[in-house]
Design an enzyme around this catalytic site. Structure first.
Site, PDB file in Angstrom:
ATOM      1  CD  GLU A  94      -3.072   0.874   0.310  1.00  0.00           C
ATOM      2  OE1 GLU A  94      -2.434   1.685  -0.382  1.00  0.00           O
ATOM      3  OE2 GLU A  94      -4.303   0.916   0.408  1.00  0.00           O
ATOM      4  CG  ASP A  95      -0.963   4.812  -1.538  1.00  0.00           C
ATOM      5  OD1 ASP A  95      -1.698   4.194  -0.743  1.00  0.00           O
ATOM      6  OD2 ASP A  95      -1.407   5.621  -2.370  1.00  0.00           O
ATOM      7  CG  ASP A  98      -6.038   9.054   5.609  1.00  0.00           C
ATOM      8  OD1 ASP A  98      -5.513   9.635   6.566  1.00  0.00           O
ATOM      9  OD2 ASP A  98      -6.915   9.582   4.904  1.00  0.00           O
ATOM     10  CG  PHE A 147      -3.295  15.823   0.612  1.00  0.00           C
ATOM     11  CD1 PHE A 147      -4.280  14.850   0.716  1.00  0.00           C
ATOM     12  CD2 PHE A 147      -2.712  16.048  -0.635  1.00  0.00           C
ATOM     13  CE1 PHE A 147      -4.695  14.126  -0.398  1.00  0.00           C
ATOM     14  CE2 PHE A 147      -3.115  15.321  -1.758  1.00  0.00           C
ATOM     15  CZ  PHE A 147      -4.106  14.361  -1.628  1.00  0.00           C
ATOM     16  NE  ARG A 160      -1.042   8.567  -9.712  1.00  0.00           N
ATOM     17  CZ  ARG A 160      -1.860   8.279  -8.694  1.00  0.00           C
ATOM     18  NH1 ARG A 160      -1.362   7.941  -7.534  1.00  0.00           N
ATOM     19  NH2 ARG A 160      -3.165   8.321  -8.854  1.00  0.00           N
TER      20      ARG A 160
HETATM   21  P1  5GP Z   1      -7.764   5.040   3.781  1.00  0.00           P
HETATM   22  O1  5GP Z   1      -8.425   6.261   4.364  1.00  0.00           O
HETATM   23  O2  5GP Z   1      -8.783   4.102   3.243  1.00  0.00           O
HETATM   24  O3  5GP Z   1      -6.830   4.394   4.783  1.00  0.00           O
HETATM   25  O4  5GP Z   1      -6.861   5.548   2.570  1.00  0.00           O
HETATM   26  C1  5GP Z   1      -7.439   5.709   1.323  1.00  0.00           C
HETATM   27  C2  5GP Z   1      -6.552   6.318   0.311  1.00  0.00           C
HETATM   28  O5  5GP Z   1      -6.544   7.724   0.521  1.00  0.00           O
HETATM   29  C3  5GP Z   1      -5.081   5.957   0.227  1.00  0.00           C
HETATM   30  O6  5GP Z   1      -4.816   4.725  -0.380  1.00  0.00           O
HETATM   31  C4  5GP Z   1      -4.598   7.115  -0.621  1.00  0.00           C
HETATM   32  O7  5GP Z   1      -4.812   6.845  -1.982  1.00  0.00           O
HETATM   33  C5  5GP Z   1      -5.473   8.258  -0.163  1.00  0.00           C
HETATM   34  N1  5GP Z   1      -4.728   9.166   0.723  1.00  0.00           N
HETATM   35  C6  5GP Z   1      -4.788   9.250   2.062  1.00  0.00           C
HETATM   36  N2  5GP Z   1      -3.965  10.218   2.518  1.00  0.00           N
HETATM   37  C7  5GP Z   1      -3.375  10.755   1.435  1.00  0.00           C
HETATM   38  C8  5GP Z   1      -2.399  11.792   1.245  1.00  0.00           C
HETATM   39  O8  5GP Z   1      -1.895  12.431   2.181  1.00  0.00           O
HETATM   40  N3  5GP Z   1      -2.021  12.038  -0.048  1.00  0.00           N
HETATM   41  C9  5GP Z   1      -2.536  11.374  -1.109  1.00  0.00           C
HETATM   42  N4  5GP Z   1      -2.091  11.700  -2.324  1.00  0.00           N
HETATM   43  N5  5GP Z   1      -3.445  10.388  -0.974  1.00  0.00           N
HETATM   44  C10 5GP Z   1      -3.857  10.077   0.283  1.00  0.00           C
END
Ligand code: 5GP
Length: 171
Positions: A94-95, A98, A147, A160
């Protein structure tokens, strides 16, 4: 919009080496099935795979929310796996984690396909934003609630390929 550096290219590379070393030890003698969560984790997954010693096989998955907003929290598989992962040693790449919603959904989805093992590796973690608790096996960096862009992270599809992780100061 101003982008400020949060994690340098050098720090990212060093941390990926450390993660790769840990993963190599844990999966010694096995083949690892990388499930790469598109699109953000693509760059991280390639760099990680190049540094991992055991054999790595790749598959890709894309998850999206029905409405496109975070508030609903309703997710679906947008692009599904090609491979059969039954009996395989799966590592979700995963990247960022959040709220934890994506990963929690993905874990349940992949578990239903009966892999031999299922672990999680993320480049970045935002612990203060967590809504659903998901244990992380390999974590690159804990960050504050900012962010971020670069190194796979986008804003509306842009940035990216920036070689470091930056954050948006103001939009
Ligand atoms: P989750 O809230 O389900 O854990 O994360 C969902 C998605 O939100 C991540 O996979 C990512 O694509 C996006 N995301 C969350 N925080 C950030 C951020 O700080 N920057 C970016 N570019 N995407 C984010």
């Amino acid at each position: 919009m101003e982008i400020k550096e949060l994690i340098s290219k050098e720090k990212i590379e060093k941390r990926i080496e450390e993660l790769a070393e840990e993963i190599s030890k844990d999966y010694e003698g096995k083949s690892i099935e990388f499930i790469v969560v598109l699109k953000g984790a693509a760059i991280f997954a390639v760099e990680l795979a190049m540094k991992v010693k055991p054999n790595v096989r790749f598959d890709f998955i894309e998850i999206s929310s029905y409405s496109g907003t975070e508030s609903t929290g309703v997710l679906k598989v947008n692009k599904d796996l090609k491979a059969d992962i039954e009996g395989k040693d799966v590592l979700i790449v995963e990247d960022i984690i959040d709220t934890g919603r994506t990963l929690s959904y993905l874990k349940d989805y992949l578990r239903s396909k009966k892999p031999n093992s299922l672990r999680i590796c993320t480049l970045v973690n935002k612990p203060s934003r967590r809504i659903i608790d998901v244990p992380i096996d390999y974590n690159g960096f804990d960050i504050e609630d900012k962010f971020i862009v670069g190194y796979g992270f986008d804003i509306d599809g842009d940035y990216r390929n920036m070689p470091y992780i930056g954050y948006i100061e103001k939009i």
